[in-house]
Design a protein around this motif. Structure first.
Motif, PDB file in Angstrom:
ATOM      1  N   ILE A   1       0.840  -1.206   0.000  1.00  0.00           N
ATOM      2  CA  ILE A   1       0.000   0.000   0.000  1.00  0.00           C
ATOM      3  C   ILE A   1       0.873   1.253   0.000  1.00  0.00           C
ATOM      4  CG2 ILE A   1      -1.722   1.305   1.295  1.00  0.00           C
ATOM      5  CD1 ILE A   1      -2.815  -1.368   2.335  1.00  0.00           C
TER       6      ILE A   1
ATOM      7  N   LYS B   1       2.135   1.838  -3.427  1.00  0.00           N
ATOM      8  CA  LYS B   1       1.071   2.327  -4.312  1.00  0.00           C
ATOM      9  C   LYS B   1       0.781   3.807  -4.048  1.00  0.00           C
ATOM     10  CE  LYS B   1      -3.670   1.462  -5.825  1.00  0.00           C
ATOM     11  NZ  LYS B   1      -4.897   0.647  -5.657  1.00  0.00           N
TER      12      LYS B   1
ATOM     13  N   THR C   1      -6.988  -1.564   0.965  1.00  0.00           N
ATOM     14  CA  THR C   1      -6.146  -0.586   0.263  1.00  0.00           C
ATOM     15  C   THR C   1      -6.938   0.690  -0.016  1.00  0.00           C
ATOM     16  OG1 THR C   1      -4.799  -2.329  -0.743  1.00  0.00           O
ATOM     17  CG2 THR C   1      -4.755  -0.166  -1.796  1.00  0.00           C
TER      18      THR C   1
ATOM     19  N   GLU D   1      -6.216   4.485   1.456  1.00  0.00           N
ATOM     20  CA  GLU D   1      -6.103   5.631   0.544  1.00  0.00           C
ATOM     21  C   GLU D   1      -7.071   6.737   0.953  1.00  0.00           C
ATOM     22  OE1 GLU D   1      -4.870   3.589  -3.727  1.00  0.00           O
ATOM     23  OE2 GLU D   1      -6.956   3.629  -3.108  1.00  0.00           O
TER      24      GLU D   1
END
Length: 902
Positions: A598, A601, A695, A699
């Motif tokens: 994560i 990303k 995830t 975010e």
């Protein structure tokens, strides 16, 4: 449903055995619900959580509570039918987890005592194994020579001999990530990085470690292996090679190389890449052939267990394992402490008396080792286990043992990582820690893993496929992308034999190359049985009574060097800081790899641009499958240090969902330390529904947190704001020691903070001590991972000589930059706190100059100035230390001297 409506028992409960007086609730039962048990009606007295137990008949004071016909507790008062069965620990856990309904005011049973099992040798009778099928099943695998067996996968493996080379192995894996695309027979290049052998002394688990590494190297799923060590390591590739040959491991059948990292990091990567690339054609040309199922060796493992593990998933895994045995294959049951209390069941069918004796001796040895550290196996069940209905080790063990089918005979007992050299059913000594146990089973030769889970464990091994069985349909639906088998179908009415046949067919397909959910997810990790620090009971009392450091800095005697050093800070949560990062903090080992993914990303998305310099995850091996006490205190203290770290602009805690130190654990801990839990983000891989959903949740939380955060704008500050970690590894010359003393006096003299580890060349240097302390032997001022609240010079407790463990503890004290003088191979960098590495040693400079951030040469009197200039550049974010930028990073918590795997 109306709480007062009558329901049939089969709709709300399960009795694993007709003799039981404790039923398992298959869903949450509301207080007042009326349940028909045959001709009798019972009333549920308190709301009972799914997976927890309630009495199905009156239980007298002193009467045993039974599941699977075996005792797990004793009533401390009369319990009416429908009574919620609760011991003190469960009531404590449910209050911590904020269940949202009224609980019983006090416990109504105590745990059954863990009495040693006594084998009746006079009445013992050998058992027969289940008969072989006349027509044997087959699968398509990779036939290996030298007695290695049959591979279910075909990998090139990069093996870190110790934790010191693990980050190198991971860097090479990233570098060669897509090479399998051009080689149809190759599954990929994978790294095996672990925690062991990283100190400056011979580890207590050396034999176990060598056996495990040798087992990895000759594993049938390994097409070729590059084993990497470093100069001066206490565990070397030559030791592994010698052990393999002496013990008869068929190392000559495996394309392999041993490589020593006696060169700069990037040079080593190029050299290793060339070696690995040279095998790709040969390994990639391998083709699967039809093989008998005698080539299949199954590891039986459970993690994140719940009350239904012993009812659905474990019996299903046991049924399929029995079918593997009937086709000539092997199965391996592990987790010694999770069978304590179930000895009678395990030994109900055994090959001979010697096997039974060896099993019991391993249980006794495990209990003894735990006692050396001040612990018992009763500490095994995690907070997630408790929440999902596993009240104590007895009830967990009774269910865990069901991975051995009642019809199956125990054929052999082996040490951790000892090879399975014949078909049959094995028991392997190991801790209940899932990953540590799995590594031993793989080293034993298991080429398939059956992993049963109630909460939804998502972990995988790098080069052996894992089939995950989840216990209930509801949990399967929540985590469908991460799970392979819904064992909950059995609870819903599917016959075990039908479900077993379907799962056996899946096993054959996976063995033949079909990818599992874990393989599709693309993450894995390795943890070998971690070293136990105590080898006897002698000094336990002294360690338990050791004083706590007071946090007050040492008095320095030297004068502050001249120089008006300043750096460009940014505004952080605790005032001026050298950087501002977004932190994803895993609350246990099992969420670490997802946290890394994560963070990567989020970095690639550019989410924190202008407000954060980067996102950081700190994967580790703690929080589950390890003892409590001082080890847990060290871990919790260290995690809190990072959550409150001056470099952290926003932090989120990511739980796996079944660990001992879950999100609610840390919520309570933060509140007790005066920190606001609402200032942090919270996410759960299991409860949020798997990797993709969690995830998105992470975010979204960071997007909201960043919305109210100002831009990163630099402003000039003095050394009074600096928090510096200082270390020296290897030989430290007098000139270098005095230069580091000058740095210490400059920062402390200006009102800043310097933290040095209690072990290492720095405090061993008389020149440094005399310049800073007047040659006074310094005392420890900070516990490992304790935040340095008061500015000045601090010495942090350092239980081991493992550099990464030392750096991990120093980072938690609040240091924003670390500086290390190295003589020998440069150190692994910290994942979050930049590490500046310098040397004045001519041999080190000659060999490793490409990895050093500064070289101390020329007039020694100017070295302090050179070091301060390097520190100011890093603190101002104008220079990125080399090895951090190249990915030679690691993070590993110590367990102290009393932590042990459970």
């Amino acid at each position: 449903m109306d709480a007062y409506e009558r329901v049939g028992f089969e709709d709300v409960g399960r009795l694993p055995d007709p003799r039981d007086n404790a039923a398992i609730a298959v869903r949450t039962l509301k207080a007042g619900m009326r349940v028909m048990c045959g001709e009798d009606e019972i009333v549920i007295r308190h709301t009972v959580l799914e997976g927890h137990r309630f009495a199905v008949r009156a239980i007298r004071r002193g009467e045993p509570l039974l599941s699977w016909g075996l005792p797990f507790g004793e009533a401390v008062r009369g319990i009416p039918p429908g009574g919620y069965l609760c011991n003190e620990k469960i009531l404590r856990v449910l209050k911590e987890r904020r269940v949202g309904f009224g609980l019983p005011r006090e416990a109504n049973f105590t745990d059954a005592p863990l009495l040693p099992y006594r084998l009746d040798e006079e009445r013992f009778r050998p058992a027969e194994q289940v008969p072989l099928h006349r027509d044997r099943a087959t699968f398509y695998g990779y036939r290996r020579g030298g007695g290695r067996g049959v591979g279910t996968r075909n990998y090139v493996v990069v093996l870190g001999i110790t934790s010191r080379t693990g980050s190198f192995a991971k860097a090479l894996e990233r570098r060669m990530g897509d090479v399998a695309e051009g080689h149809p027979g190759l599954d990929g290049v994978v790294a095996v990085a672990h925690t062991e052998g990283g100190e400056d002394r011979t580890p207590n688990n050396l034999d176990l470690l060598l056996r495990t590494l040798a087992g990895f190297m000759v594993h049938p799923n390994v097409g070729a292996v590059l084993a990497v060590d470093e100069p001066g390591s206490p565990v070397t590739g030559e030791m592994v090679r010698r052990y393999a040959w002496q013990e008869g491991y068929p190392l000559g059948d495996v394309p392999h190389r041993f490589m020593t990292l006696d060169c700069p990091f990037e040079t080593g990567l190029r050299r290793a890449e060339k070696i690995a690339a040279g095998w790709l054609g040969e390994v990639g040309r391998a083709r699967r052939t039809e093989e008998l199922l005698s080539g299949l060796r199954v590891a039986l493992q459970c993690g994140g267990s719940d009350a239904f593990s012993g009812v659905s998933a474990n019996p299903l895994a046991g049924w399929v394992a029995k079918e593997v045995l009937r086709n000539g294959g092997s199965a391996n049951l592990a987790e010694t402490d999770e069978l304590i209390g179930a000895e009678e069941y395990v030994l109900s069918r055994v090959r001979d008396l010697d096997v039974a004796r060896r099993f019991l001796s391993m249980v006794e040895r495990f209990e003894e080792r735990a006692a050396w550290h001040g612990h018992t196996a009763e500490g095994n069940p995690s907070g997630g286990n408790n929440l999902r209905g596993l009240y104590n080790i007895s009830i967990k063990s009774i269910g865990a043992a069901r991975k051995k089918d009642p019809e199956v005979r125990l054929d052999e007992v082996v040490e951790y990582g000892e090879r399975m050299d014949a078909p049959g059913f094995y028991f392997m000594d190991s801790p209940g820690n899932d990953l540590e146990s799995v590594a031993g089973q793989v080293a034993s030769g298991a080429n398939m893993i059956f992993f049963t889970t109630g909460n939804g464990s998502i972990t995988n091994f790098p080069f052996v496929p894992t089939i995950k069985f989840v216990t209930t349909t509801g949990r399967y639906r929540l985590l469908e992308d991460e799970m392979d088998v819904n064992a909950g179908a059995y609870l819903d009415g599917t016959p075990m034999e039908e479900l077993g046949r379907r799962t056996f067919d899946l096993t054959l397909r996976v063995a033949s190359g079909e990818r599992t959910a874990g393989e599709r997810a693309g993450h894995s990790q390795v943890s070998i049985w971690r070293e136990w620090r105590q080898t006897g009971p002698g000094n336990l009392d002294r360690l338990l009574d050791s004083p706590t450091p007071d946090g007050e800095p040492l008095a320095v005697v030297g004068s502050r060097p001249s120089g008006g050093w300043t750096y460009e800070a940014v505004r952080g949560g605790r005032g001026p800081a050298a950087d501002r990062v977004g932190l994803i903090m895993p609350t246990s080992l099992c969420s670490g790899q997802i946290a890394l993914r994560i963070a990567q990303k989020l970095d690639e998305s550019g989410l924190g641009e202008g407000k954060l310099s980067r996102f950081v995850a700190l994967p580790h091996t703690e929080g589950c499958g390890v003892s409590g006490g001082s080890s847990e205190e060290i871990y919790a203290r260290t995690v809190l240090g990072y959550l409150a770290h001056p470099l952290v602009g926003a932090a989120l805690l990511l739980e796996h969902g079944c660990e001992k130190t879950h999100n609610d654990y840390f919520r309570a801990l933060l509140s007790s330390r005066g920190l606001d839990p609402e200032a942090f983000g919270w996410a759960s891989i299991q409860l949020d529904g798997g990797i993709e959903r969690v995830t998105r949740r992470v975010e979204e939380w960071f997007e909201a947190a960043l919305a109210g955060m100002g831009e990163m704008e630099g402003f000039e500050v003095g050394l009074e704001n600096l928090r510096l970690g200082l270390h020296a590894a290897g030989h430290l010359s007098e000139g270098a020691a005095l230069a580091l003393a000058g740095v210490t006096l400059a920062v402390v003299g200006a009102g800043g903070t310097v933290v040095v580890p209690g072990r290492g060349a720095l405090l061993e240097s008389r020149a440094y001590r005399r310049a800073v302390l007047g040659d006074v032997r310094p005392r420890i001022t900070l516990a490992y991972g304790q935040v340095a609240e008061n500015p000045g010079l601090h010495v942090m407790e350092t239980p081991t000589t493992h550099w990464v463990e030392t750096a991990t503890g120093m980072g938690a004290t609040g240091v924003e930059v670390m500086l290390a003088h190295v003589a020998g191979r440069p150190l692994q960098a910290h994942r979050m706190v930049p590490l500046v590495q310098v040397s004045s040693d001519p041999g080190t400079v000659e060999r490793y100059v490409e990895d050093l951030d500064a070289v101390l040469a020329g007039e020694a009197g100017r070295w302090t100035e050179s070091l301060m200039e390097a520190i100011m550049l890093v603190a101002s974010r104008r220079y990125l230390p080399k090895l951090f930028g190249r990915g030679n990073v690691a993070f590993q918590l110590t367990r102290g001297l009393l932590g042990v795997s459970l």
